[in-house]
Design an enzyme around this catalytic site. Sequence first.
Site, PDB file in Angstrom:
ATOM      1  N   ASP A 101      -7.655 -10.447   4.111  1.00  0.00           N
ATOM      2  CA  ASP A 101      -9.066 -10.478   4.488  1.00  0.00           C
ATOM      3  C   ASP A 101      -9.469 -11.946   4.598  1.00  0.00           C
ATOM      4  OD1 ASP A 101     -12.034 -10.387   3.970  1.00  0.00           O
ATOM      5  OD2 ASP A 101     -11.650  -8.247   3.868  1.00  0.00           O
ATOM      6  N   GLU A 146       2.024  -7.536   1.498  1.00  0.00           N
ATOM      7  CA  GLU A 146       0.597  -7.337   1.189  1.00  0.00           C
ATOM      8  C   GLU A 146       0.034  -6.186   2.008  1.00  0.00           C
ATOM      9  OE1 GLU A 146      -1.810  -7.670  -0.616  1.00  0.00           O
ATOM     10  OE2 GLU A 146      -2.347  -9.702  -1.168  1.00  0.00           O
ATOM     11  N   ASP A 147      -0.887  -5.447   1.430  1.00  0.00           N
ATOM     12  CA  ASP A 147      -1.543  -4.378   2.184  1.00  0.00           C
ATOM     13  C   ASP A 147      -2.555  -4.940   3.179  1.00  0.00           C
ATOM     14  OD1 ASP A 147      -2.870  -5.186  -0.160  1.00  0.00           O
ATOM     15  OD2 ASP A 147      -4.163  -3.433  -0.128  1.00  0.00           O
ATOM     16  N   PHE A 174     -15.028  -1.468   5.962  1.00  0.00           N
ATOM     17  CA  PHE A 174     -14.327  -1.334   4.685  1.00  0.00           C
ATOM     18  C   PHE A 174     -13.322  -0.187   4.803  1.00  0.00           C
ATOM     19  CE2 PHE A 174     -13.672  -0.423   0.246  1.00  0.00           C
ATOM     20  CZ  PHE A 174     -13.762  -1.676  -0.358  1.00  0.00           C
ATOM     21  N   ARG A 230      -6.917   5.437  -3.167  1.00  0.00           N
ATOM     22  CA  ARG A 230      -5.611   4.813  -2.918  1.00  0.00           C
ATOM     23  C   ARG A 230      -4.570   5.836  -2.481  1.00  0.00           C
ATOM     24  NH1 ARG A 230      -5.556  -0.518  -5.009  1.00  0.00           N
ATOM     25  NH2 ARG A 230      -6.737  -0.829  -6.923  1.00  0.00           N
ATOM     26  N   LYS A 240      -7.338  -8.724   8.899  1.00  0.00           N
ATOM     27  CA  LYS A 240      -8.726  -8.914   9.342  1.00  0.00           C
ATOM     28  C   LYS A 240      -8.893 -10.394   9.678  1.00  0.00           C
ATOM     29  CE  LYS A 240     -11.291  -5.197   7.079  1.00  0.00           C
ATOM     30  NZ  LYS A 240     -12.380  -4.877   6.128  1.00  0.00           N
TER      31      LYS A 240
HETATM   32  C1  PRP Z   1      -6.993  -6.816  -2.226  1.00  0.00           C
HETATM   33  C2  PRP Z   1      -5.756  -6.674  -1.336  1.00  0.00           C
HETATM   34  C3  PRP Z   1      -5.247  -8.075  -1.223  1.00  0.00           C
HETATM   35  C4  PRP Z   1      -6.516  -8.905  -1.295  1.00  0.00           C
HETATM   36  C5  PRP Z   1      -6.887  -9.377   0.070  1.00  0.00           C
HETATM   37  O1  PRP Z   1      -6.559  -6.810  -3.546  1.00  0.00           O
HETATM   38  O2  PRP Z   1      -4.806  -5.809  -1.904  1.00  0.00           O
HETATM   39  O3  PRP Z   1      -4.381  -8.411  -2.285  1.00  0.00           O
HETATM   40  O4  PRP Z   1      -7.547  -8.073  -1.856  1.00  0.00           O
HETATM   41  O5  PRP Z   1      -8.102 -10.046   0.062  1.00  0.00           O
HETATM   42  P1  PRP Z   1      -8.334 -11.550   0.528  1.00  0.00           P
HETATM   43  O6  PRP Z   1      -7.485 -11.828   1.747  1.00  0.00           O
HETATM   44  O7  PRP Z   1      -9.808 -11.563   0.865  1.00  0.00           O
HETATM   45  O8  PRP Z   1      -7.996 -12.456  -0.610  1.00  0.00           O
HETATM   46  P2  PRP Z   1      -7.505  -6.500  -4.797  1.00  0.00           P
HETATM   47  O9  PRP Z   1      -7.827  -7.770  -5.509  1.00  0.00           O
HETATM   48  O10 PRP Z   1      -8.671  -5.658  -4.358  1.00  0.00           O
HETATM   49  O11 PRP Z   1      -6.544  -5.701  -5.760  1.00  0.00           O
HETATM   50  P3  PRP Z   1      -5.741  -4.328  -5.531  1.00  0.00           P
HETATM   51  O12 PRP Z   1      -4.604  -4.639  -4.569  1.00  0.00           O
HETATM   52  O13 PRP Z   1      -5.240  -4.004  -6.891  1.00  0.00           O
HETATM   53  O14 PRP Z   1      -6.703  -3.319  -4.985  1.00  0.00           O
END
Ligand code: PRP
Length: 188
Positions: free
Chosen positions: A107, A103-104, A156, A169, A135
Amino acid sequence: MSVTAHGIAAIEFDEAAIARAVRRLADDLVRDLAGEPFVLVGVLKGALFFTADLARALPTDVDATIDFIAVSSYGKADRSSGEVRLLKDTTESVEGKNVVIVEDIVDNGLTLQYLQRLLAGRNPASLRSCVLLDKPYRRRTDVRVDYVGLTAPDTFIVGYGLDYQEKYRNLPYLARLHDWAFAGEGRE
Ligand code: PRP
């Protein structure tokens, strides 16, 4: 030194800092998986570059494969719903495999919790989570994170796969936006 893209207020983690974190995570995975084969399951779209770089940071004699899964964490306008939707499943079965969710960012943790429950239900041999950016102060669930690359400031962050309304991105670094770069709504 990088020239910043339009809208970027400051670079939080540059290419070298990201590369160091990725290298350390790759070393930790190799140490803990101790010669066992494993599959990296990158979570699209955010973990696109992280998954690629983590895979390339593994020693060449490691038996690793790559798969992807895509989820949409929330509707664009409402990040508070906590609703996670599966957009694309892995192409290979994870049953009986050592699985590493890549995962990137974690949050509030609901996305990773969803993925852990989904994949754990498919009887993998083991299940780990490897996250570039954490985070921890924003958690809404006590989700387990096994490997963390960097702890993010409470701002952010965009770049290196992370977006704001699908932009930024492609940046090679992780950065903070100027206030004026946010188009009104859509961010928390
Ligand atoms: C983002 C990120 C994680 C997730 C984390 O994805 O890549 O998958 O939110 O958030 P959380 O811990 O609050 O659940 P997003 O839904 O924005 O999709 P993306 O990866 O395509 O940008």
